[in-house]
Design an enzyme around this catalytic site. Structure first.
Site, PDB file in Angstrom:
ATOM      1  N   ASP A  79       0.850  -1.192   0.000  1.00  0.00           N
ATOM      2  CA  ASP A  79       0.000   0.000   0.000  1.00  0.00           C
ATOM      3  C   ASP A  79       0.884   1.240   0.000  1.00  0.00           C
ATOM      4  O   ASP A  79       1.664   1.457   0.911  1.00  0.00           O
ATOM      5  CB  ASP A  79      -0.907  -0.016   1.236  1.00  0.00           C
ATOM      6  N   SER A 135      -9.132   2.051  -1.608  1.00  0.00           N
ATOM      7  CA  SER A 135      -8.682   0.692  -1.291  1.00  0.00           C
ATOM      8  C   SER A 135      -9.814  -0.319  -1.290  1.00  0.00           C
ATOM      9  O   SER A 135      -9.576  -1.512  -1.500  1.00  0.00           O
ATOM     10  CB  SER A 135      -7.984   0.668   0.073  1.00  0.00           C
ATOM     11  N   THR A 143      -8.699  -3.221   2.503  1.00  0.00           N
ATOM     12  CA  THR A 143      -8.004  -4.257   1.737  1.00  0.00           C
ATOM     13  C   THR A 143      -8.253  -5.655   2.302  1.00  0.00           C
ATOM     14  O   THR A 143      -8.709  -6.542   1.574  1.00  0.00           O
ATOM     15  CB  THR A 143      -6.503  -3.949   1.652  1.00  0.00           C
ATOM     16  N   GLU A 146      -3.487  -3.345  26.326  1.00  0.00           N
ATOM     17  CA  GLU A 146      -2.204  -2.647  26.212  1.00  0.00           C
ATOM     18  C   GLU A 146      -2.303  -1.194  26.668  1.00  0.00           C
ATOM     19  O   GLU A 146      -1.340  -0.643  27.208  1.00  0.00           O
ATOM     20  CB  GLU A 146      -1.703  -2.699  24.769  1.00  0.00           C
ATOM     21  N   PHE A 202      -2.468  -6.673  17.300  1.00  0.00           N
ATOM     22  CA  PHE A 202      -1.441  -5.999  18.092  1.00  0.00           C
ATOM     23  C   PHE A 202      -1.755  -4.554  18.462  1.00  0.00           C
ATOM     24  O   PHE A 202      -1.014  -3.950  19.232  1.00  0.00           O
ATOM     25  CB  PHE A 202      -0.103  -6.050  17.338  1.00  0.00           C
ATOM     26  N   ASP A 248       5.299  -5.275  19.487  1.00  0.00           N
ATOM     27  CA  ASP A 248       4.739  -5.638  18.190  1.00  0.00           C
ATOM     28  C   ASP A 248       5.814  -6.228  17.282  1.00  0.00           C
ATOM     29  O   ASP A 248       6.858  -5.603  17.072  1.00  0.00           O
ATOM     30  CB  ASP A 248       4.135  -4.405  17.497  1.00  0.00           C
ATOM     31  N   GLU A 277      -0.407  -7.414   3.433  1.00  0.00           N
ATOM     32  CA  GLU A 277      -0.492  -5.984   3.126  1.00  0.00           C
ATOM     33  C   GLU A 277       0.411  -5.224   4.064  1.00  0.00           C
ATOM     34  O   GLU A 277       0.319  -5.339   5.275  1.00  0.00           O
ATOM     35  CB  GLU A 277      -1.928  -5.471   3.288  1.00  0.00           C
ATOM     36  N   HIS A 316      -5.518   8.307  -3.151  1.00  0.00           N
ATOM     37  CA  HIS A 316      -5.196   7.373  -4.217  1.00  0.00           C
ATOM     38  C   HIS A 316      -4.879   8.128  -5.496  1.00  0.00           C
ATOM     39  O   HIS A 316      -5.388   9.227  -5.720  1.00  0.00           O
ATOM     40  CB  HIS A 316      -6.397   6.449  -4.486  1.00  0.00           C
TER      41      HIS A 316
END
Length: 467
Positions: free
Chosen positions: A61, A111, A174, A235, A289, A305, A331, A388
């Site tokens: 991407d 996308s 995506t 987290e 994550f 991560d 991706e 895009h």
């Protein structure tokens, strides 16, 4: 310092039209020999018409042709060379094509529409995922009967294992195009559904992640769309924006684990637990994550991560145990910062926040650290965020049937060509029964898993705007 010094010298010499490349490049025989070597390689190339047991689709991407060029130059400069002559791994792929990316209703896609095209094999409208162009953006009732399936589902129906690895939220456009059907890419959880969509029976993308297709490996971000509203994030327990968002109070992570009671399924949210996952003893893995998208790699906390390299490797180790093979969508977002010490960056964008004019001139950036993570690349037209682009994107292919990816083609062709290569989906008249009959994803792999792989690297323009 060596690279910087050399580049500055090159720039100064270029002003008076004096070259500063390696000495051998001044000899015409160098270029003739290089061309002859390339020609011999091209003449020796033979089409690989075997059946692809595994398909790996790498989706870069933001990696348009400009970014690929900038990456090549930067890689070389980081190795104390001028950079342009560098050969990246993707440059060695024998087949390259161009895909036309427009959506049915817009010249410039997003996308969601592009993901639906190259994964489902059907072009569609802006902002919609997993539905054909008869569906309308944001209109729930229009998606009924207009759902389209993806190559991920075709592979699963053929007995292969399937997986998704992304650096975005796993509910993002995506990855969502591989499993969901939604009139809006922004319906991440039920909290995002408008009242009309709720009344008309539409289901959010997070629910579809665990109910539509039996996905073996799910890795990325998006925890907050899976848990009840107000639940603290493991987290970031004090961060309100990271809390669960589901109004229906469902915990989709627990529901997913409950669906896999006959198999070994693991859910992890940090690197320690992720590293402890044994691929040989794991049938299903969901690793989320971050509450939303993952951080850019330069900002990633390596203690919490894993990198996309680590996640991709573990995904393949889990998926490859299936003797029938696998399909994996990978991706990533790979920001490339390249400067050749001219008064503009090698990497530029058509629009975005990097448009700057000072005293009716472009700013002098020769003393600016363009490699800093907060540097904003230059752009021609001012916008709050880069969008895009409408230009064709490059696709690099390697492996069985890779020769199908030559020339210029519509983006939706990609899914059909991948399916043909792997003998899944509609086109199987060329196939022979070479795969084992055992379709149990948990079966052990052969002692020497000589699996052929078709690797595709699809370079997409970045999707920053959330419609």
């Amino acid at each position: 310092m060596v690279t910087v010094h050399l580049s500055v010298v090159c720039y100064l010499l270029a002003v008076v039209s004096v070259t500063c490349g390696p000495v051998e490049e001044e000899n015409p025989e160098f270029w003739r020999s290089l061309a002859q070597s390339t020609l011999r390689s091209a003449l020796a190339r033979r089409q690989n018409t075997n059946v692809a047991k595994n398909i790996v689709l790498f989706l870069g991407d933001g990696m348009g042709v400009t970014t690929i060029t900038a990456a090549r130059i930067l890689k070389g400069q980081m190795e104390n060379r001028t950079g342009e002559e560098t050969v990246m791994n993707m440059d060695t792929f024998p087949y390259v094509g161009l895909a036309k990316v427009y959506s049915v209703d817009f010249q410039i896609p997003d996308s969601a529409s592009t993901g639906t095209a190259y994964l489902c094999g059907v072009k569609t409208n802006l902002n919609t995922v997993g539905v054909n162009a008869a569906a309308r953006n944001g209109v729930c009732r229009s998606q009924k009967g207009n759902e389209v399936t993806s190559i991920l589902k075709w592979a699963k129906d053929a007995g292969k294992s399937v997986g998704i690895v992304t650096t975005t939220r796993v509910q993002h456009a995506t990855p969502a195009a591989s499993y969901a059907h939604s009139a809006s890419r922004t319906w991440y959880s039920d909290a995002d559904l408008p009242l009309s969509a709720v009344n008309e029976g539409c289901v959010d993308i997070a629910v579809q992640l665990i109910t539509n297709t039996d996905i073996d490996v799910i890795i990325g971000g998006g925890r907050k769309y899976m848990t009840p509203k107000g639940d603290p994030d493991p987290e970031y327990p004090t961060d309100v924006s990271s809390q669960g968002q589901r109004k229906d109070k469902r915990n989709l992570i627990n529901e997913w684990l409950g669906m896999k009671q006959e198999k070994v399924a693991r859910f992890v949210w940090n690197k320690t637990d992720f590293d402890a996952v044994d691929p040989e003893k794991t049938d299903y893995l969901m690793a989320l994550f971050e509450p939303g998208d993952l951080r850019y790699d330069v900002e990633r906390d390596s203690r919490m991560d894993p990198s996309i390299i680590e996640t991709t490797e573990k995904a393949i180790k889990i998926l490859q145990k299936n003797p029938n093979g696998f399909f994996l969508l990978v991706e990533g977002k790979s920001p490339v910062f390249g400067l050749d010490f001219l008064p503009y960056t090698t990497l530029m964008y058509g629009n975005g926040p990097g448009h700057k004019i000072q005293n009716n001139k472009r700013p002098d950036i020769r003393k600016v650290d363009t490699t800093h993570k907060d540097y904003v690349q230059q752009s021609a037209a001012p916008l709050d965020t880069e969008t895009h682009g409408g230009e064709d994107v490059a696709l690099f292919a390697h492996g069985p049937m890779a020769h199908l990816f030559q020339g210029v083609y519509e983006q939706n062709y990609i899914a059909h060509a991948m399916a043909y290569a792997a003998c899944i989906g509609a086109n199987q008249q060329h196939c022979t029964p070479v795969l084992p009959t055992n379709t149990d994803p948990g079966s052990a792999a052969p002692d020497t898993p000589l699996w052929s792989m078709m690797s595709l690297l699809l370079s997409m323009m970045t999707a920053v705007l959330l419609y």
